[in-house]
Design a protein around this motif. Structure first.
Motif, PDB file in Angstrom:
ATOM      1  N   MET A 238     -36.851 -12.438   8.556  1.00  0.00           N
ATOM      2  CA  MET A 238     -36.479 -13.849   8.558  1.00  0.00           C
ATOM      3  C   MET A 238     -34.982 -14.043   8.337  1.00  0.00           C
ATOM      4  N   ARG A 239     -34.369 -13.231   7.492  1.00  0.00           N
ATOM      5  CA  ARG A 239     -32.933 -13.369   7.211  1.00  0.00           C
ATOM      6  C   ARG A 239     -32.120 -13.148   8.488  1.00  0.00           C
TER       7      ARG A 239
ATOM      8  N   SER B   9     -35.425 -28.692   5.368  1.00  0.00           N
ATOM      9  CA  SER B   9     -36.611 -29.525   5.603  1.00  0.00           C
ATOM     10  C   SER B   9     -37.854 -28.688   5.894  1.00  0.00           C
ATOM     11  N   SER B  10     -37.701 -27.379   5.908  1.00  0.00           N
ATOM     12  CA  SER B  10     -38.829 -26.501   6.203  1.00  0.00           C
ATOM     13  C   SER B  10     -39.839 -26.483   5.062  1.00  0.00           C
ATOM     14  N   CYS B  11     -41.095 -26.373   5.432  1.00  0.00           N
ATOM     15  CA  CYS B  11     -42.161 -26.240   4.437  1.00  0.00           C
ATOM     16  C   CYS B  11     -42.509 -24.776   4.209  1.00  0.00           C
ATOM     17  N   ASP B  12     -41.849 -23.891   4.916  1.00  0.00           N
ATOM     18  CA  ASP B  12     -42.113 -22.461   4.808  1.00  0.00           C
ATOM     19  C   ASP B  12     -41.287 -21.893   3.652  1.00  0.00           C
ATOM     20  N   GLU B  13     -41.969 -21.439   2.613  1.00  0.00           N
ATOM     21  CA  GLU B  13     -41.262 -20.926   1.426  1.00  0.00           C
ATOM     22  C   GLU B  13     -40.385 -19.726   1.739  1.00  0.00           C
ATOM     23  N   ASN B  14     -40.796 -18.892   2.691  1.00  0.00           N
ATOM     24  CA  ASN B  14     -40.001 -17.734   3.067  1.00  0.00           C
ATOM     25  C   ASN B  14     -38.673 -18.182   3.689  1.00  0.00           C
ATOM     26  N   VAL B  15     -38.725 -19.204   4.524  1.00  0.00           N
ATOM     27  CA  VAL B  15     -37.507 -19.735   5.133  1.00  0.00           C
ATOM     28  C   VAL B  15     -36.589 -20.281   4.052  1.00  0.00           C
TER      29      VAL B  15
ATOM     30  N   HIS C 127     -29.414 -16.921   1.087  1.00  0.00           N
ATOM     31  CA  HIS C 127     -28.507 -15.802   1.348  1.00  0.00           C
ATOM     32  C   HIS C 127     -27.271 -16.225   2.155  1.00  0.00           C
ATOM     33  N   TYR C 128     -27.349 -17.381   2.766  1.00  0.00           N
ATOM     34  CA  TYR C 128     -26.227 -17.896   3.554  1.00  0.00           C
ATOM     35  C   TYR C 128     -25.443 -18.973   2.806  1.00  0.00           C
ATOM     36  N   SER C 129     -25.613 -19.068   1.515  1.00  0.00           N
ATOM     37  CA  SER C 129     -25.060 -20.174   0.715  1.00  0.00           C
ATOM     38  C   SER C 129     -23.536 -20.280   0.771  1.00  0.00           C
ATOM     39  N   ARG C 130     -22.836 -19.185   1.000  1.00  0.00           N
ATOM     40  CA  ARG C 130     -21.367 -19.287   1.058  1.00  0.00           C
ATOM     41  C   ARG C 130     -20.916 -20.108   2.260  1.00  0.00           C
TER      42      ARG C 130
ATOM     43  N   VAL D 128     -26.737  -8.357   8.107  1.00  0.00           N
ATOM     44  CA  VAL D 128     -26.648  -9.566   8.929  1.00  0.00           C
ATOM     45  C   VAL D 128     -25.816 -10.674   8.275  1.00  0.00           C
ATOM     46  N   VAL D 129     -25.977 -10.905   6.994  1.00  0.00           N
ATOM     47  CA  VAL D 129     -25.222 -11.969   6.321  1.00  0.00           C
ATOM     48  C   VAL D 129     -23.736 -11.613   6.293  1.00  0.00           C
ATOM     49  N   ASP D 130     -23.412 -10.375   5.942  1.00  0.00           N
ATOM     50  CA  ASP D 130     -22.016  -9.933   5.921  1.00  0.00           C
ATOM     51  C   ASP D 130     -21.381 -10.037   7.310  1.00  0.00           C
TER      52      ASP D 130
END
Length: 163
Positions: free
Chosen positions: A4-5, A44-50, A56-59, A80-82
């Protein structure tokens, strides 16, 4: 890469690209608007995994602060995030395709990946090749499969018309 990430990183990157293709605005404003639309959509997602993976993309959520980070605060690994952060940071802090790709490669670590991702953004923005050669479909929903640990496929619906 079906994590998912990774899919969220692709969503953010794809939204930035799509908005650059259709937009005519300032580089920073376009990227910021794209990322904020993704954040609003994901929040707005109801998917807890999302929701969990979104952190992880908070920056990127405060793009002005992110753009002002020092080079030593940017990681350029193959994670992927880096990779997404490094590519966006290089793109936002340069003024030409050559400068962007050179900055990305000079970060070190996974130079080919970061250079390719940053180069994709810079090539589109500075050369505009995509605007002339690619026909994007607007308001079309795509389904990206999510592969949970048990191997079953569960649809994760992304409605791009909402972004």
């Amino acid at each position: 890469h079906a994590h998912m990430r990774s899919k969220l990183g692709c969503l953010i990157y794809s939204k930035v690209i799509a908005d650059m293709v259709y937009g005519t605005g300032d580089k920073f404003d376009t990227v910021e608007s794209s990322i904020l639309k993704c954040k609003q959509y994901l929040d707005s997602s109801c998917d807890e995994n999302v929701l969990e993976e979104t952190q992880h993309y908070s920056r990127l959520w405060d793009l002005q602060k992110f753009k002002m980070l020092e080079e030593n605060e940017i990681k350029s690994s193959g994670y992927v995030v880096d990779t997404l952060e490094a590519a966006l940071w290089c793109f936002l802090n340069t003024t030409s395709y050559k400068e962007c790709v050179l900055k990305a490669v000079n970060l070190g670590d996974d130079t080919d990946t970061v250079g390719a991702v940053a180069g994709g953004l810079a090539g589109l923005y500075y050369d505009g090749a995509c605007r002339k050669n690619v026909n994007f479909r607007q308001n079309h929903a795509k389904t990206l499969p999510v592969v949970p640990e048990n191997g079953a496929t569960v649809p994760f619906q992304i409605n791009f018309s909402l972004l």
